[in-house]
Write a protein that holds these residues in place. Sequence first.
Motif: not given
Length: 210
Positions: A61-64, A68-72
């Motif tokens: 899973v590729y995330m920016s 990655l730093t955004a709240p769940p």
Amino acid sequence: MKNMTSKLLTVMLLSAMSSAALLGCSQQSDDVETVASKQQQDTETTLDYQASRNNGAWGAVYMSREELTAPPTNIVDDSLLPNMDNDPSLTEWETKFEGTNAFVTTDGKKLYHDSCAACHMHKGEGAYGAGYYPPLAHNSKMQSKYYIIDILINGFRGMPSFHGMMNDEQMAAVTQYVHSELNDYTDTVTAEDVAQLRHANPSAGDPSDE
């Protein structure tokens, strides 16, 4: 004797040549890769499972960095769901029940169409379907207002009890509609008539069994 010695020497010479030939076939350079050497090399190699995971062998899973730093958050973005305040079905429901989860009106016709017509039909003609829904119009049993009230309070076979859904005045109103509008009977139905039959808890049995 000489011939025997000669033959013996010939046999020894042939044996030596055969052994040398066979030995030569099995010898090879260390640089030549064989099936055995490849298997040995694979066994000696240390597997890096984490590397294979990162390379996508296990799925990735590729995330920016921002993701990655955004709240769940939930998998479904609930901000994209429609607002229930503007839901047409809810608007229709609130119109039928006048903005509450219980009957408010004392209009007998409205009460009938909101609570009875789905099974007994809007003209009281009844229906056959998953079950039998008896007609209420042109039904001699509807001559007795107390018969109607009793069924509303206690329920009847597959019909639910309206004991906790309607007050005395509302039951009187819907009874009057069935008694006089769907039939031609002229008795007046009052809240006092309902109060005479109402009790603390609705019967668990079928009124027809009594």
